[in-house]
Write a protein that holds these residues in place. Sequence first.
Motif, mmCIF file in Angstrom:
data_model
loop_
_atom_site.group_PDB
_atom_site.id
_atom_site.type_symbol
_atom_site.label_atom_id
_atom_site.label_comp_id
_atom_site.label_asym_id
_atom_site.label_seq_id
_atom_site.Cartn_x
_atom_site.Cartn_y
_atom_site.Cartn_z
ATOM 1 N N PRO A 1 -7.609 14.994 4.333
ATOM 2 C CA PRO A 1 -8.722 14.134 3.970
ATOM 3 C C PRO A 1 -8.483 13.389 2.674
ATOM 4 C CG PRO A 1 -9.297 16.428 3.685
ATOM 5 C CD PRO A 1 -7.933 16.396 4.261
ATOM 6 N N TYR B 1 -7.941 21.131 6.067
ATOM 7 C CA TYR B 1 -8.665 22.261 6.667
ATOM 8 C C TYR B 1 -7.708 23.070 7.532
ATOM 9 C CZ TYR B 1 -12.930 20.026 5.084
ATOM 10 O OH TYR B 1 -13.905 19.476 4.293
ATOM 11 N N THR C 1 -14.894 4.738 11.678
ATOM 12 C CA THR C 1 -15.324 5.864 12.503
ATOM 13 C C THR C 1 -15.882 5.333 13.816
ATOM 14 O OG1 THR C 1 -17.632 5.984 11.955
ATOM 15 C CG2 THR C 1 -16.108 6.953 10.376
ATOM 16 N N MET D 1 -8.846 17.270 11.091
ATOM 17 C CA MET D 1 -10.302 17.141 11.077
ATOM 18 C C MET D 1 -10.771 15.781 11.591
ATOM 19 S SD MET D 1 -12.851 18.975 10.761
ATOM 20 C CE MET D 1 -12.521 20.464 9.842
ATOM 21 N N GLU D 2 -9.969 14.762 11.304
ATOM 22 C CA GLU D 2 -10.394 13.438 11.777
ATOM 23 C C GLU D 2 -10.405 13.410 13.305
ATOM 24 O OE1 GLU D 2 -7.987 10.637 9.382
ATOM 25 O OE2 GLU D 2 -8.320 12.192 7.878
ATOM 26 N N CYS E 1 -10.797 25.397 3.723
ATOM 27 C CA CYS E 1 -10.263 24.147 3.187
ATOM 28 C C CYS E 1 -9.362 24.502 2.004
ATOM 29 C CB CYS E 1 -11.440 23.280 2.746
ATOM 30 S SG CYS E 1 -10.978 21.694 2.079
ATOM 31 N N LEU F 1 -13.280 15.528 14.671
ATOM 32 C CA LEU F 1 -14.605 14.904 14.542
ATOM 33 C C LEU F 1 -14.685 13.580 15.299
ATOM 34 C CD1 LEU F 1 -15.248 15.554 10.741
ATOM 35 C CD2 LEU F 1 -16.258 16.777 12.673
ATOM 36 N N TYR G 1 -16.876 13.112 7.042
ATOM 37 C CA TYR G 1 -16.803 14.450 7.627
ATOM 38 C C TYR G 1 -18.164 15.135 7.712
ATOM 39 C CZ TYR G 1 -11.671 14.560 7.117
ATOM 40 O OH TYR G 1 -10.331 14.331 7.202
ATOM 41 N N PRO H 1 -17.150 20.878 8.393
ATOM 42 C CA PRO H 1 -16.777 20.479 7.043
ATOM 43 C C PRO H 1 -17.932 19.849 6.281
ATOM 44 C CG PRO H 1 -15.963 18.891 8.633
ATOM 45 C CD PRO H 1 -16.583 20.002 9.432
#
Length: 475
Positions: free
Chosen positions: A364, A318, A402, A341-342, A307, A345, A168, A203
């Motif tokens: 997360p 988040y 990622t 968030m994944e 968060c 991002l 993150y 984050p």
Amino acid sequence: MPLTSINDRLRWKEKPYDPTSPSPPSATNSSTMLSSSSSSSSGPSTRKSAPKPLILYSPEDVERHCPCTLVFNVLSKDLATRLLQAMLIDSETWDRNRWWFFERMVESPHKRSYFAEHDDDMEEIAGWTYNGQKQEPPRRFLKEMEEAKLVIRKIVNDLRKTRAIHPYEVQGDWNCNVAAANYYAHSKESVGWHADKLTYLGPRPTIGSLTLGATRFFRVRKMVPDVRNPDTAGQLISIALPHNSLCIMWPPMQEEWKHEVPPQARVTPHPISGTARINITFRLRREGFSPADTPVCKCGIAMVLRCVFKNKANYGRYFYMCYASGSQEGRTCGAFQWVDMEEKLGLVKKYSTSLSNSSSPSSPSSLPCLPSPSNTCTSITPPSTSISSTTASTTVAVTVETTLESAGKPEAVNSNEKKLSMSQPAICDMSKVKDQIEDKEQDQALDLANELDDADLVDLADLSFEGISESDFAE
Ligand SMILES: O=C(O)CCC(=O)C(=O)O
Ligand SMILES: [Fe+2]
């Protein structure tokens, strides 16, 4: 002459004597002071169940107790002097933050200003909202700030090479393209408990906090119990920050810790600034977290990114929430939305085996390192390790991949830690963490951290309280 090696800068030969310290540094080698006496502002330290406060003077102790790195003599003496002088002049036109606290307008017990490196940053920051209010347009980095930025950027990036980088976090080099500066005129000026807002930083941000002028204590405390050492939840840690020192706040400092600069009985005057202290927090304005990327609630105001650290089930997730209460007589529309968030991002996730402690895809906790037992990712076993998927245990096997290409092969950074590879699967065996602590103990520790918040409301109501007052409106 600037010191050349980081090791030199991490070594501070003369510890300054601060008369406000309950336990001033001795002439001996020990720089970690354990003291049960309370400091000048009341708070959790007075509670029977709270662990003893720590007062730290040395970079080694700081590194050991919190996710911060302290670097002394960070700038050349000449640059530190020029920057302090320039900021003192500039600060004459800075202003105090104002916000609604319940039904009255209050103002911060320090002056503040924002700075930007480039024109694009200026335009964007002009659209930033804090305390539910639009900010004054930022100022351009002073020429001395530009010089300092180069030094700080190099130190942070060199240190980042030795640390595990969470998916993150910003990948590749860290930059400091924006800065928030604070002016504390004397020992009674302060900033209350808060974590720096993630809204425009994203984050797990890294923040380089430079001190110029009078030495002040910077206090930190962990809001999330450490699974390996739950007794330290809520422990007050005071760090003495002298002139020309850099305190780097690493992740997950803004997610799991809070910090403040408390009022003190007195400060030792600095030859140039007297009792005044200037603080400059160098930050990275992160792509994907601009005002245009930030949802707006029914109040018509940008929501704030936060968060979860209190609620166990959603720990680490988040969310955006309405933050209008600081701007419209304490009223809020109560808007709330989770953030994946994944997805935000652009991280691609793969769940490789059963999750007996099933977590939401946006949590997360499904990523390596979380819940984080310390400031670095230490519970990562090599990708080849086979995973037990017995349902009785809390084994969580997660493969994370990622889309970022930047990272290389896993590489040992010290005997215990492996650098997290961004392009290879990593596995976090939660049963190892879980073995160390019963669920009940975790709950108790979490309760303690939450209780300490309530204590703050009583003890620090005039200055700060997590979630309500100046604390959360500081940035
Ligand atoms: O003055 C300091 O050291 C801390 C300032 C701070 O926490 C902030 O600007 O967010
Ligand atoms: Fe802060």
